[in-house]
Design a protein around this motif. Structure first.
Motif, short mmCIF file in Angstrom:
data_model
loop_
_atom_site.label_atom_id
_atom_site.label_comp_id
_atom_site.label_asym_id
_atom_site.label_seq_id
_atom_site.Cartn_x
_atom_site.Cartn_y
_atom_site.Cartn_z
N GLY A 488 4.95 -5.86 -13.57
CA GLY A 488 3.78 -5.73 -12.71
C GLY A 488 4.11 -5.75 -11.23
N GLN A 489 5.41 -5.75 -10.88
CA GLN A 489 5.81 -5.88 -9.48
C GLN A 489 5.74 -4.58 -8.69
OE1 GLN A 489 7.69 -6.72 -12.19
NE2 GLN A 489 8.91 -8.54 -11.81
N GLY A 490 5.54 -3.44 -9.35
CA GLY A 490 5.48 -2.18 -8.62
C GLY A 490 6.80 -1.44 -8.57
N HIS A 491 7.65 -1.65 -9.57
CA HIS A 491 8.96 -1.00 -9.57
C HIS A 491 8.87 0.52 -9.56
CE1 HIS A 491 11.28 -4.70 -11.35
NE2 HIS A 491 10.76 -4.92 -10.17
N GLU A 492 7.89 1.07 -10.27
CA GLU A 492 7.79 2.52 -10.32
C GLU A 492 7.63 3.10 -8.92
OE1 GLU A 492 4.91 4.10 -13.10
OE2 GLU A 492 5.17 2.36 -14.40
N THR A 493 6.89 2.41 -8.09
CA THR A 493 6.68 2.88 -6.73
C THR A 493 7.93 2.72 -5.88
OG1 THR A 493 4.32 2.34 -6.82
CG2 THR A 493 5.31 2.54 -4.63
N VAL A 494 8.50 1.52 -5.88
CA VAL A 494 9.59 1.25 -4.95
C VAL A 494 10.87 2.00 -5.33
CG1 VAL A 494 10.52 -0.84 -6.05
CG2 VAL A 494 10.64 -0.58 -3.57
N TYR A 495 11.12 2.17 -6.63
CA TYR A 495 12.33 2.88 -7.03
C TYR A 495 12.22 4.37 -6.74
CZ TYR A 495 13.70 -1.38 -9.54
OH TYR A 495 14.04 -2.66 -9.87
N ALA A 496 11.05 4.94 -7.04
CA ALA A 496 10.84 6.36 -6.74
C ALA A 496 10.86 6.60 -5.24
CB ALA A 496 9.53 6.83 -7.35
N GLN A 497 10.24 5.70 -4.49
CA GLN A 497 10.22 5.82 -3.04
C GLN A 497 11.63 5.77 -2.46
OE1 GLN A 497 8.05 2.65 -1.18
NE2 GLN A 497 8.48 3.33 0.91
N PHE A 498 12.45 4.85 -2.98
CA PHE A 498 13.80 4.70 -2.45
C PHE A 498 14.65 5.93 -2.78
CE2 PHE A 498 18.18 3.09 -2.53
CZ PHE A 498 18.24 2.53 -1.26
N LEU A 499 14.56 6.43 -4.02
CA LEU A 499 15.32 7.62 -4.38
C LEU A 499 14.87 8.81 -3.53
CD1 LEU A 499 17.42 9.00 -6.18
CD2 LEU A 499 15.59 9.44 -7.84
N SER A 500 13.59 8.91 -3.29
CA SER A 500 13.08 9.97 -2.43
C SER A 500 13.63 9.85 -1.02
CB SER A 500 11.54 9.93 -2.40
OG SER A 500 11.02 10.92 -1.54
N ASP A 501 13.68 8.64 -0.50
CA ASP A 501 14.22 8.42 0.83
C ASP A 501 15.67 8.88 0.94
OD1 ASP A 501 11.86 7.32 1.69
OD2 ASP A 501 12.53 5.24 1.51
N GLN A 502 16.44 8.66 -0.12
CA GLN A 502 17.87 8.96 -0.07
C GLN A 502 18.20 10.42 -0.35
OE1 GLN A 502 19.60 6.37 1.12
NE2 GLN A 502 17.56 5.45 1.03
N THR A 503 17.31 11.11 -1.05
CA THR A 503 17.63 12.46 -1.52
C THR A 503 16.71 13.54 -1.02
OG1 THR A 503 16.26 12.20 -3.51
CG2 THR A 503 18.58 11.49 -3.66
N GLY A 504 15.55 13.16 -0.48
CA GLY A 504 14.58 14.16 -0.07
C GLY A 504 13.77 14.73 -1.21
N ILE A 505 14.00 14.28 -2.43
CA ILE A 505 13.20 14.74 -3.57
C ILE A 505 11.79 14.20 -3.41
CG2 ILE A 505 12.93 14.68 -6.08
CD1 ILE A 505 15.98 14.17 -6.25
N PRO A 506 10.76 15.03 -3.45
CA PRO A 506 9.39 14.52 -3.30
C PRO A 506 9.10 13.42 -4.31
CG PRO A 506 9.41 16.92 -3.20
CD PRO A 506 10.80 16.49 -3.62
N VAL A 507 8.51 12.35 -3.83
CA VAL A 507 8.31 11.18 -4.68
C VAL A 507 7.45 11.49 -5.88
CG1 VAL A 507 6.28 10.31 -3.45
CG2 VAL A 507 7.85 8.70 -4.57
N GLU A 508 6.52 12.43 -5.74
CA GLU A 508 5.65 12.75 -6.87
C GLU A 508 6.38 13.46 -8.00
OE1 GLU A 508 5.18 16.01 -3.76
OE2 GLU A 508 5.27 13.81 -3.80
N ARG A 509 7.60 13.92 -7.73
CA ARG A 509 8.38 14.59 -8.78
C ARG A 509 9.35 13.64 -9.48
NH1 ARG A 509 9.92 20.81 -7.30
NH2 ARG A 509 7.89 21.45 -6.49
N ILE A 510 9.32 12.38 -9.10
CA ILE A 510 10.27 11.40 -9.65
C ILE A 510 9.56 10.50 -10.65
CG2 ILE A 510 11.83 9.50 -9.11
CD1 ILE A 510 12.15 10.72 -6.31
N SER A 511 10.12 10.38 -11.83
CA SER A 511 9.63 9.44 -12.83
C SER A 511 10.65 8.33 -13.00
CB SER A 511 9.42 10.14 -14.18
OG SER A 511 8.41 11.13 -14.08
N VAL A 512 10.16 7.11 -13.15
CA VAL A 512 11.02 5.95 -13.35
C VAL A 512 10.99 5.58 -14.83
CG1 VAL A 512 11.45 3.54 -12.74
CG2 VAL A 512 10.62 5.14 -11.00
N ILE A 513 12.16 5.56 -15.45
CA ILE A 513 12.28 5.24 -16.88
C ILE A 513 12.97 3.89 -17.00
CG2 ILE A 513 13.10 6.04 -19.11
CD1 ILE A 513 11.17 7.98 -17.74
#
Length: 765
Positions: A488-513
């Motif tokens: 419940g901590q919000g990992h899906e948001t923070v992990y996708a956000q961080f990967l987006s920050d590092q790679t430029g991949i739009p955050v809405e295209r990233i899924s966290v598994i």
């Protein structure tokens, strides 16, 4: 883009799914036709089983199978659950009694599972449980955490589970002998129940050669290892999954007896079996928290410099030492208790006792809140006894900025810190200059007002290594596979956000598994505030491999040197070329070229050292002497979490943690009668914090970036609770000090406070 995250307060992407009923919790994904499990549980705290006859239950309508401990043993299972065993002060091994997966011969706490009934419906299973004949010779219950009394385990004839210490006893005694001032305080830390939003539950399915076990835990790999050992299966025969999890708090980090019985029932039946606890069942059987008493002593020189301290703590382990309970109650307690203070010597002794009640273990960062609570309550008490301002006494003893890196008396190596700066900001944010006027205003209305400070420091614990895997899909989306587990901590948001920050991949295209042992080779799960720091360190390592691999591919495609290709967090730049593909475009180019090897990238990384989040909590309370009601009126937090990836999520973590701390401080309390029966087994009897109990929590970030990881991050998961207990406790103590009350213990319930104030008013007369 800024390197290592843009620190934007992005709202949680998973909230829409959760708030609109789209969450996929364990009970939402149970296969059709699953049998329903119900457990027969011990009705007494202590008893010797004389009869356990399940024959009538096995013949009942709708019943599919009934399992006892003997059935598990007959199936070749190893029924001994994992437990942590310490080394005692004298070098001997601490007591290590077996904890069976279902009760065997002896009942040791109210709610201990005795037998599992699986039926076609829940009602049929409940009806069959009533048909089980369980007779027992009731034995005396042991409830206090002192040596002696009715023996819970033959392996611990005095009921002492461990007697552990840490530090330099002789040096500490010498410092105390020479000290100008010695102050001591006995501090009780009341037992609490976890009460996660989603009670524990699981399902298992067996296809004849392979087990799939799904549960709402805090990671899958420890559970997989436990199932492998218990069931005699090879690791490749077991798949463990965690779907969405509605709260963990440390309680869901370990295995429980029910899980193994459900897994075996599925193997016996060859069909899915599920079990989900009802709320009272959880209150009886979940690992609880706290329940210890500490005598904290501090030695000061003539200038009120803290030169040494020692703590003697006794904790209630309940019926068994669970897989990490002793470590939590002793090891972490001592390691963190060094605090933010520059001190010469420490000595800590911790003893745990078996007590016939459900075991105590990790909850809301167990070890950290207990330690900080003891230290900061005693520091505040010392300030009052020595007629010193509590804030000034702390400042006088802070580790100075130029002393970092600083090795504490117990061996912790603090890399950075600026505690005075954080406290300065907290004083300003809390408007301490206006406290006197607010106190006078309260007094004019017949109320007592107090202010309490807690300055905490904690360490990021758990496995320092983690892995991340990034996979590019045909449809232009990307998956990142992680080894931690959101509760419940919000990992899906923070992990996708961080990967987006590092790679430029739009955050809405990233899924966290997350949470699937078939998809992720290994992982440390969630606990000890480790998740974001360790997981994003692994993401950085994976990103570096991706950039290197794609750069080499693009260099070959453009017939240039690899050094001529760079990446600026958004696009690859190729020297002498107008070609500037994004990461997604580079992946598509690789796919078109038949380079499927470039579509999956994986790396593991290990933190070089721990980071140490710290901060100041300042609480103000009002007490109505006529009713004893304690109201937390103002609450201010200034935290040094290092660099933040998402400040909004960090603030939410702090708000939730403070609410938990306030709950324990003013209302939550577990009560047993003298036979070991739980009297607070429903929400009618156990007082969880409500909105009316919590003021607005002011949160401010005052970062001192860590040097222990490339991102400069520090964890924040448990910080709210770690600071809240002592801040509220010290505020209540401050409010009643003028009435001659020099010790108050949680919970500060209306009846307790009313009786305390009334008794001192009578004494004063």
């Amino acid at each position: 883009m800024e390197k290592f995250g843009k620190s934007q307060p992005v709202t949680r992407r998973e909230d829409i799914r959760f708030l609109t009923g789209g969450g996929r919790y364990v009970d939402d994904i149970v296969p059709d036709g699953a049998g329903v499990g119900v457990f027969l549980r011990s009705p007494v705290a202590h008893g010797r089983i004389t009869t356990l006859d399940v024959s009538a239950a096995r013949e009942a309508e709708g019943v599919l199978c009934v399992l006892t401990c003997e059935d598990l043993i007959a199936a070749g299972m190893n029924v001994a659950m994992r437990g942590m065993v310490l080394t005692n002060r004298d070098g001997s091994k601490a007591a290590a009694p077996e904890r069976p997966m279902l009760a065997r011969d002896v009942l040791r706490f109210v709610g201990e599972p005795v037998a599992l009934v699986v039926a076609e419906t829940a009602q049929a299973a409940k009806d069959a449980v009533e048909l089980i004949e369980l007779d027992y010779e009731e034995l005396p219950a042991k409830l206090d955490y002192d040596a002696g009394g009715p023996v819970v385990h033959p392996e611990a004839p005095d009921n002492c589970a461990f007697d552990w210490d840490m530090g330099d006893e002789a040096a500490t005694e010498a410092v105390f002998a020479e000290a100008a001032h010695v102050v001591s305080l006995e501090i009780e830390d009341n037992r609490i129940i976890v009460n996660s939003m989603e009670p524990r539950g699981c399902f298992a399915e067996w296809d004849g050669s392979r087990l799939h076990f799904a549960f709402n835990g805090q990671g899958v790999w420890a559970m997989k290892g436990d199932l492998t050992k218990a069931m005699g299966l090879e690791p490749e025969q077991i798949r463990v999954t965690n779907p969405d999890v509605g709260g963990g708090f440390g309680m869901k980090a370990m295995g429980y007896p029910e899980y193994f019985a459900v897994a075996q029932a599925a193997r016996v039946l060859g069909k899915p079996v599920k079990w989900f606890a009802e709320r009272t069942e959880s209150m009886l059987s979940d690992n609880g928290g706290r329940d210890l008493v500490s005598c904290c002593e501090m030695a000061f020189d003539a200038d009120l410099k803290l030169v040494g301290y020692r703590v003697d703590t006794r904790c209630n382990l309940g019926a068994f030492n669970s897989e990490n309970g002793q470590l939590i109650q002793a090891g972490l307690f001592a390691k963190v208790l060094t605090g933010t203070y520059d001190v010469q010597t420490t000595y800590l002794r911790s003893r745990g006792f078996y007590t016939n009640t459900v075991q105590v273990d990790a909850y809301r960062g167990a070890g950290r809140p207990e330690a900080i609570y003891a230290l900061e309550r005693c520091m505040d008490h010392a300030a009052r006894m020595l007629d010193v301002d509590p804030i000034e006494l702390r400042r006088r003893n802070f580790i100075p900025v130029d002393a970092f890196p600083y090795k504490s008396a117990s061996g912790e190596l603090y890399d950075v810190g600026d505690f005075n700066r954080v406290l300065d900001r907290a004083e300003a944010e809390a408007d301490l200059k206006g406290f006197a006027a607010r106190k006078d205003a309260s007094a004019a209305q017949g109320r007592l007002r107090g202010m309490g400070l807690c300055y905490y420091i904690e360490s990021i614990l758990g496995d320092p290594s983690e892995g991340a895997k990034v996979e590019f899909h045909d449809d232009g989306t990307v998956s990142i596979y992680v080894g931690t587990q959101s509760n419940g901590q919000g990992h899906e948001t923070v992990y996708a956000q961080f990967l987006s920050d590092q790679t430029g991949i739009p955050v809405e295209r990233i899924s966290v598994i997350q949470g699937d042992s078939d998809l992720i080779a290994q992982g440390g799960g969630t606990g000890g505030s480790r998740s974001v720091t360790t997981q994003n360190t692994a993401t950085l390592a994976t990103t570096a491999k991706m950039i290197e691999a794609f750069a080499a591919f693009l260099a070959e495609a453009e017939d240039v040197l690899a050094d001529d290709v760079s990446f600026d967090d958004e696009r690859f730049r190729i020297e002498g070329s107008n070609t500037a593909p994004t990461m997604l475009e580079a992946a598509q180019m690789a796919r078109d070229a038949g380079r499927d090897d470039l579509l999956t990238h994986e790396a593991r990384a290990k933190l070089p050292g721990r980071s140490y989040p710290n901060g100041a909590h300042i609480a103000e309370v009002e007490i109505d002497p006529d009713t004893g009601v304690v109201t937390v009126d103002r609450y201010t937090v200034v935290d040094d979490f290092g660099n933040l990836i998402n400040p909004l999520l960090a603030e939410g973590q702090v708000h939730g943690g403070v609410a938990q701390g306030i709950g324990q401080a003013i209302s939550e309390h577990v009560v047993y009668d003298d036979t070991g029966q739980l009297l607070t087994a429903t929400f009618m009897d156990y007082a969880m914090p409500r909105a009316v109990d919590c003021p607005w929590v002011s949160f401010t970030s005052e970062p001192v970036p860590s040097t222990a990881n490339i991102m400069g991050m520090k964890g924040c998961g448990e910080a709210g609770t770690v600071g809240a207990l002592a801040a509220v406790g010290n505020a209540v103590q401050d409010a009643v000090w003028s009435r001659g009350i020099t010790r108050v213990d949680m919970p500060f319930t209306p009846l307790k406070m009313w009786e305390l104030l009334k008794s001192h008013a009578v004494a004063a007369e």
